[in-house]
Write a protein that holds these residues in place. Structure first.
Motif, PDB file in Angstrom:
ATOM      1  N   LEU A 186       0.838  -1.203   0.000  1.00 40.93           N
ATOM      2  CA  LEU A 186       0.000   0.000   0.000  1.00 40.93           C
ATOM      3  C   LEU A 186       0.872   1.252   0.000  1.00 40.93           C
ATOM      4  O   LEU A 186       0.597   2.209  -0.728  1.00 40.93           O
ATOM      5  CB  LEU A 186      -0.951   0.006   1.201  1.00 40.93           C
ATOM      6  N   ASP A 187       1.944   1.247   0.810  1.00 39.51           N
ATOM      7  CA  ASP A 187       2.854   2.400   0.833  1.00 39.51           C
ATOM      8  C   ASP A 187       3.428   2.676  -0.551  1.00 39.51           C
ATOM      9  O   ASP A 187       3.726   3.820  -0.899  1.00 39.51           O
ATOM     10  CB  ASP A 187       4.034   2.147   1.789  1.00 39.51           C
ATOM     11  N   MET A 188       3.609   1.617  -1.333  1.00 37.65           N
ATOM     12  CA  MET A 188       4.189   1.794  -2.660  1.00 37.65           C
ATOM     13  C   MET A 188       3.142   2.144  -3.706  1.00 37.65           C
ATOM     14  O   MET A 188       3.458   2.276  -4.887  1.00 37.65           O
ATOM     15  CB  MET A 188       4.950   0.532  -3.058  1.00 37.65           C
ATOM     16  N   GLY A 189       1.894   2.274  -3.271  1.00 35.89           N
ATOM     17  CA  GLY A 189       0.839   2.716  -4.185  1.00 35.89           C
ATOM     18  C   GLY A 189       0.263   1.611  -5.063  1.00 35.89           C
ATOM     19  O   GLY A 189      -0.310   1.893  -6.120  1.00 35.89           O
ATOM     20  N   PHE A 190       0.378   0.358  -4.637  1.00 32.66           N
ATOM     21  CA  PHE A 190      -0.085  -0.757  -5.472  1.00 32.66           C
ATOM     22  C   PHE A 190      -1.568  -1.096  -5.305  1.00 32.66           C
ATOM     23  O   PHE A 190      -2.047  -2.046  -5.923  1.00 32.66           O
ATOM     24  CB  PHE A 190       0.730  -2.026  -5.159  1.00 32.66           C
ATOM     25  N   GLU A 191      -2.283  -0.340  -4.482  1.00 36.32           N
ATOM     26  CA  GLU A 191      -3.672  -0.739  -4.235  1.00 36.32           C
ATOM     27  C   GLU A 191      -4.513  -0.859  -5.519  1.00 36.32           C
ATOM     28  O   GLU A 191      -5.247  -1.836  -5.675  1.00 36.32           O
ATOM     29  CB  GLU A 191      -4.341   0.200  -3.229  1.00 36.32           C
ATOM     30  N   PRO A 192      -4.425   0.123  -6.461  1.00 44.18           N
ATOM     31  CA  PRO A 192      -5.256  -0.026  -7.673  1.00 44.18           C
ATOM     32  C   PRO A 192      -4.955  -1.309  -8.452  1.00 44.18           C
ATOM     33  O   PRO A 192      -5.879  -1.994  -8.916  1.00 44.18           O
ATOM     34  CB  PRO A 192      -4.894   1.203  -8.512  1.00 44.18           C
ATOM     35  N   GLN A 193      -3.677  -1.663  -8.556  1.00 44.68           N
ATOM     36  CA  GLN A 193      -3.325  -2.889  -9.294  1.00 44.68           C
ATOM     37  C   GLN A 193      -3.818  -4.123  -8.547  1.00 44.68           C
ATOM     38  O   GLN A 193      -4.320  -5.061  -9.160  1.00 44.68           O
ATOM     39  CB  GLN A 193      -1.800  -2.990  -9.480  1.00 44.68           C
ATOM     40  N   ILE A 194      -3.676  -4.103  -7.221  1.00 44.22           N
ATOM     41  CA  ILE A 194      -4.160  -5.243  -6.432  1.00 44.22           C
ATOM     42  C   ILE A 194      -5.656  -5.434  -6.663  1.00 44.22           C
ATOM     43  O   ILE A 194      -6.135  -6.529  -6.931  1.00 44.22           O
ATOM     44  CB  ILE A 194      -3.873  -5.048  -4.925  1.00 44.22           C
TER      45      ILE A 194
END
Ligand code: ADP
Ligand code: MG
Length: 239
Positions: free
Chosen positions: A186-194
């Motif tokens: 989440l810190d790395m901003g991967f939420e949309p891809q997840i």
């Protein structure tokens, strides 16, 4: 490993009538039906399971969703990967008839993904193949390994999402999902891809989330993606 662990096991929703399985205390208790796995553990020279492993193995081998909160170095990889191997060989659809991988592990970085792959590969269990998929890696080689019927995919969310969008990989047969180090993802901003990847995998999957911390972002991700998870918390949450 003589730290004095403080471990707590609970349900997201205490109203759910789920029997939390008892922890195991030895490797043999967890894997007596799987001598090949026990043999490899012995080869590694491990003396006893870590606290998160003691709790996780019975929970995961019963098919429950789980949230594991524990610091780095507490043995979380084996906690979820050995039950994954067993899950793969026990699915009702024969292995050769599945559309693609059965187990998907999402991890925040290439280094972590590679470490997990290395750990899986040690076990050589029932010829289960594992492929690691990450940005900047050799795309063609990754695609070749996917096509060679890898049953475990360990991936960073960016590259996997790209492969899924381009239909290079069919995730529709994924029934065991791990979100490893969810806080870092989440810190790395991967939420949309997840979130996009999740739409491609089976809704009736078993899901596991691990994290070193338990902030609001991770909680809401867990609430959306896991079903009646059992929480296993090692140490204190320092709240
Ligand atoms: P985490 O994911 O919690 O950060 P890892 O799964 O990467 O931790 O494990 C950290 C190290 O501990 C690895 O080198 C792993 O091989 C080792 N390890 C795992 N389980 C045990 C065990 N039961 N006893 C001793 N060492 C272990
Ligand atoms: Mg780890």
């Amino acid at each position: 490993r003589e730290e004095n662990f403080n471990i707590s096991v609970s349900l997201s929703n205490p109203e759910n009538a789920i029997d939390i399985p008892n922890p195991v205390h030895t490797f043999n208790q967890a894997f007596h039906n799987y001598p090949e796995i026990l043999k490899e553990i012995e080869k590694q020279g491990f003396e006893h399971p870590t606290p998160i492993q003691c709790q996780s193995w019975p929970i995961l081998m019963k098919g429950h969703d789980m949230i594991g909160i524990a610091q780095t170095g507490t043995g979380k990889t084996l906690a979820f990967i050995l039950p994954a191997l067993i899950h793969i060989v026990h699915q009702p659809v024969p292995r050769w008839e599945r559309p693609g991988p059965t187990c998907l592990v999402l991890a925040p970085t290439r280094e972590l993904a590679q470490q997990i792959e290395k750990e899986v590969t040690k076990y050589q269990y029932q010829n289960i193949r594992c492929v690691v998929v990450y940005g900047q890696g050799d795309k063609r080689q990754q695609i070749r390994q996917i096509n060679a019927k890898a049953e475990i995919v360990v991936a960073t969310p960016g590259r996997l999402n790209e492969f899924s969008e381009k239909e290079i990989i069919d995730l529709s047969g994924v029934s065991y999902l791990v979100l490893d180090e969810a806080d870092r993802m989440l810190d790395m901003g991967f939420e949309p891809q997840i979130r996009k990847i999740i739409l491609d995998i089976r809704p009736d999957r078993q899901s596991i989330l691990t994290s070193a911390t338990w902030p609001e972002g991770v909680r809401s991700l867990a609430a959306k993606l896991l079903k009646d998870p059992i929480h296993v918390i090692v140490g204190s949450l320092d709240l």
